[in-house]
Design an enzyme around this catalytic site. Structure first.
Site, PDB file in Angstrom:
ATOM      1  CB  ALA A  62       5.440 -37.152 -18.326  1.00 36.13           C
ATOM      2  N   GLY A 103       4.575 -41.077 -14.989  1.00 33.33           N
ATOM      3  CA  GLY A 103       3.269 -41.006 -15.631  1.00 33.33           C
ATOM      4  C   GLY A 103       2.814 -42.358 -16.176  1.00 33.33           C
ATOM      5  CD  GLU A 106       1.600 -39.945 -11.964  1.00 34.47           C
ATOM      6  OE1 GLU A 106       2.197 -39.533 -12.984  1.00 34.47           O
ATOM      7  OE2 GLU A 106       1.303 -39.223 -11.007  1.00 34.47           O
ATOM      8  CD  GLU A 126       6.690 -39.003 -11.423  1.00 33.69           C
ATOM      9  OE1 GLU A 126       7.174 -39.796 -10.572  1.00 33.69           O
ATOM     10  OE2 GLU A 126       5.749 -39.314 -12.168  1.00 33.69           O
TER      11      GLU A 126
END
Ligand code: 3HC
Ligand code: NAI
Length: 696
Positions: A62, A103, A106, A126
């Site tokens: 992210a 992310g 993911e 994270e």
């Protein structure tokens, strides 16, 4: 150029992410991927889709800059993208090279298949930002690599090479580096007709003896986590993956992420992430400044600091000469270095072979003539201007032109030191922290005349020797020690007013400091502060003397090294025991000062100590001694044991609210024991507070 492009390779659509520097999944990139998927879905000629990044990054995860802003959730968000993939009737193959993090991983877990090059770096990092993977990573990763491995990866956040995970269901195929796209296309063609399409969410996961397994894991994780809530929240999510249906697990993850992303700890850790990267930038020195070559080094002085400094060079393969005035001092210094390495071997952190290699790189000498060819020399002799003068004059005489001449001084005027040479442009401060081979902070002191390429070179060298270099300007104590002097001074006022050392230390240690000011001073040696105080008394004849601290030193209570200081110590035991003799000195001085001692609440102790740092920090930023407030925080997190979960003194002040900090400073200013002006709010602090702004 667009951050995401979709093209056809025959009957395969290739969606290429190209959003420098790391393919962070910001909104424009997410939009590009969604459009590529939609386009491929409706094109009847397309049978399968390959999603890929660059050689450097599939995706770094992210876009951290979007956190706590509406952009983070703006559609399509990461969940929307994964739902879009899972709803497709065409297989999507993630083709992974470089970093595949957070992310980004993911997103790959949301694809039907994954192929990777063996050296791709896989992680859900994270937790290092005080978060948990919020895009389904905690639910999907265990279904592919098993509970134990997923737990380790999510709780540590560490990168794992794809090759190490090759035997798991995470990867459907490993592809030779260089052939990633060709391999991914061939794989996509092979699976294009497969139905039903595999979805990770549909895989069953079970963990035998889940209750016992997670209870044991919880104890271990709690111990490592300290004040940070994220590791235990990560564990909670993995436990949900192993014990609940997929969608319920996703709900646990969602709630955990929301809790963490809005919490102060994650704010502090993200501040540390960006602060470290900001510290590398010096506004008036371009990134492409040509660097001086550093292939060899020299250190003057093999004492406490010199030995550790030499080790830093040997550790990264740079040969280093170390000079002393006498053979016995040299022998002692080398023996300490060897002992340090031997301890690492005993702990299994270093092999005997590496020890031998490193010792061979450290060449002792008594002669300046041996140093002349070194690319950089770092002086770490006694903290005495006359001694420094002699050393720098000699260095000026022997060092080759262009060599960098650095001083490890912690308090002396670097600009004066530079005048002892004919080449002030080559002189810079490299202030290491004790133990120099361990502590990560490197305060880089920029003199008035230090050349830009010298600054650029030492900043890069600092990173090479695995330090965090942060720039400071020249003033008494530079950034870190100038601030700590204020903190220590306030700690002494607290004693005069009513507190005892154990209460002051206890209060600040409860906040999360590794050590309070008095235990710290006993460790470093109380004579060090005494020496500096005496210089200050001479320089500022009106200055009020710190009677308690001076008396402690007059009694030879220098700290752990003399068996007593602010506390008493038993032989072979570093535990600090309160001592009646110290208490008597404190009570006597209060009496002499006419002070009626009062009980001071811990909360006030914390405020006075931390705000003393903050107020001086604000002056330092205002004067341009530090380039930015976050540089101060990086110094305090990496060199002074400031608790990571609070992000450094300046961020702590921001989180408290600068208006509150200013109001408290004004109240503390009424204290008759405080030095005049001590609590006068710094101009910058008052200005920012007045404008409702923050330091960071
Ligand atoms: N978002 C935004 N910017 C990022 C970023 C990210 N995820 N990762 C790196 N950057 C930026 C850095 O701030 C830096 O910017 P700058 O040049 O302006 O200072 C630039 O990219 C280069 O970064 P590095 O200097 O760190 O470059 P390296 O090559 O040394 O390292 C890296 C690259 C390994 C990707 C490293 O930057 C890194 O570890 N990044 C963080 C990765 C991460 O934590 N990802 C998880 C994000 S949270 C998430 O995904 C939530 C999800 O679960 C919902
Ligand atoms: P130290 O006393 O342990 O070591 C100094 C060494 O320098 C001694 O071994 C001495 O023999 C040698 N030396 C003295 N004069 C010399 C000369 N003319 N030529 C060659 N060698 C000479 O001192 P320490 O603690 O290592 O400090 C060194 C410098 O590092 C000082 O400037 C100090 O302010 C600074 N510093 C110290 C820190 C600490 O925690 N000890 C932290 C950061 C900086």
């Amino acid at each position: 150029m667009s951050v995401c492009a979709t093209r056809s390779e025959g009957d395969i659509a290739v969606i290429s992410m190209n959003s420098p520097p790391v393919n962070g999944l910001g909104l424009p990139l997410r939009q590009g991927i969604a459009e590529g998927l939609a386009q491929a879905a409706k094109d009847p000629a397309i049978k399968a889709i390959v999603l890929t990044g660059t050689a450097k990054a599939f995706s770094g995860g992210a876009d951290i800059r979007e956190f706590n802003s509406p952009l983070m959730l703006a559609t399509p968000n990461l969940h929307d993208l994964i739902a879009q993939i899972e709803a497709l009737d065409k297989p999507v193959v993630a083709a992974i090279s470089g970093v595949c993090l957070g992310g980004g991983l993911e997103l790959a877990l949301g694809c039907h298949y994954r192929v990777a090059v063996p050296d791709a770096q896989i992680a859900l990092p994270e937790v290092k930002l005080g978060l948990l993977p919020g895009g389904g990573g905690t639910q999907r990763l265990p279904r592919l690599v098993g509970v134990q491995t997923a737990l380790e990866m999510v709780v540590s956040g560490d990168m794992v090479p794809a090759a190490k995970l090759a035997g798991t269901k995470l990867f459907d195929e490993m592809v030779t580096a260089g052939d990633l796209l060709a391999g991914a296309l061939a794989f996509a063609r092979k699976v294009a007709g497969n139905r039903p399409l595999p979805r990770v969410r549909d895989l069953q996961l079970s963990q035998p003896d889940a209750a016992a397994f997670f209870a044991a894991a919880r104890t271990q994780v709690a111990k490592q986590a300290g004040r940070l809530p994220a590791p235990l929240k990560c564990l909670e999510c993995i436990e949900a993956a192993a014990t609940k249906p997929f969608d319920e697990g996703m709900e646990v993850e969602r709630k955990g992420f929301e809790f963490l992303v809005n919490g102060p700890e994650s704010r502090a850790l993200r501040h540390a992430f960006f602060g470290e990267r900001a510290a590398a930038k010096i506004p008036d020195i371009p990134d492409d400044t040509p660097l001086r070559k550093i292939d060899s080094a020299a250190v003057i002085g093999a004492g406490t600091m010199g030995g550790g400094i030499a080790m830093n060079f040997a550790n990264v393969g740079i040969p280093v000469r170390i000079l002393e005035v006498k053979q016995d001092a040299l022998d002692r210094g080398l023996a300490v270095i060897r002992k340090n390495y031997e301890n690492q071997v005993k702990k299994g952190k270093l092999t005997q072979e590496k020890l031998d290699q490193r010792m061979a790189l450290i060449q002792p000498t008594l002669s300046y003539a041996d140093l002349g060819t070194a690319d950089i020399v770092i002086e770490a002799v006694f903290e005495d201007m006359d001694v420094k003068k002699k050393v720098f004059e000699q260095l000026d005489a022997v060092m080759k032109p262009g060599a960098i001449l650095a001083s490890n001084t912690s308090t002396l005027d670097l600009d004066r030191i530079a005048t002892f040479t004919q080449r002030p442009q080559d002189v810079v401060g490299l202030h290491f922290f004790s133990p120099a081979n361990v502590m990560r902070l490197l305060e880089v002191v920029r003199g008035k005349q230090t050349a830009k390429d010298v600054m650029a070179t030492v900043m890069q060298l600092g990173r090479k020797i695995r330090k965090l270099p942060v720039v400071a300007g020249v003033c008494d104590g530079f950034v870190g020690n100038r601030m700590i002097n204020k903190y220590s001074a306030e700690a002494l006022v607290l004693l005069e007013e009513g507190a005892l050392p154990q209460q002051v230390d206890g209060a600040i240690e409860k906040l999360g400091f590794a050590m309070g000011p008095f235990r710290m001073s006993d460790l470093a040696g109380n004579d060090v502060g005494w020496y500096i105080r005496k210089r200050h008394y001479a320089e500022h004849p009106d200055m009020r003397h710190s009677l308690i601290a001076d008396r402690i030193c007059e009694l030879g209570r220098y700290g752990q090294k003399t068996g007593k200081g602010w506390y008493a110590y038993q032989p072979g035991d570093r535990n600090a025991h309160p001592d009646a003799e110290v208490e008597k000195i404190i009570l006597d001085v209060s009496k002499e000062l006419g002070v009626t001692r009062r009980a001071i609440p811990d909360s006030e102790i914390v405020e006075r100590l931390v705000y003393a740092l903050v107020n001086e920090g604000a002056r330092i930023v205002e004067e341009g001694i530090a380039l930015r407030a976050s540089d101060i925080d990086m110094m305090y997190l990496n060199g002074y044991g400031f608790p990571l979960h609070l992000g450094g003194p300046m961020l702590y002040a921001d989180m408290q609210g600068l208006d509150k900090v200013v109001a408290r400073c004004r109240e503390f200013a009424k204290n008759p024991l405080s030095a005049p002006g001590f609590w006068e709010p710094a101009k910058l602090l008052a200005k920012l507070a007045g404008e409702g702004k923050t330091f960071n």
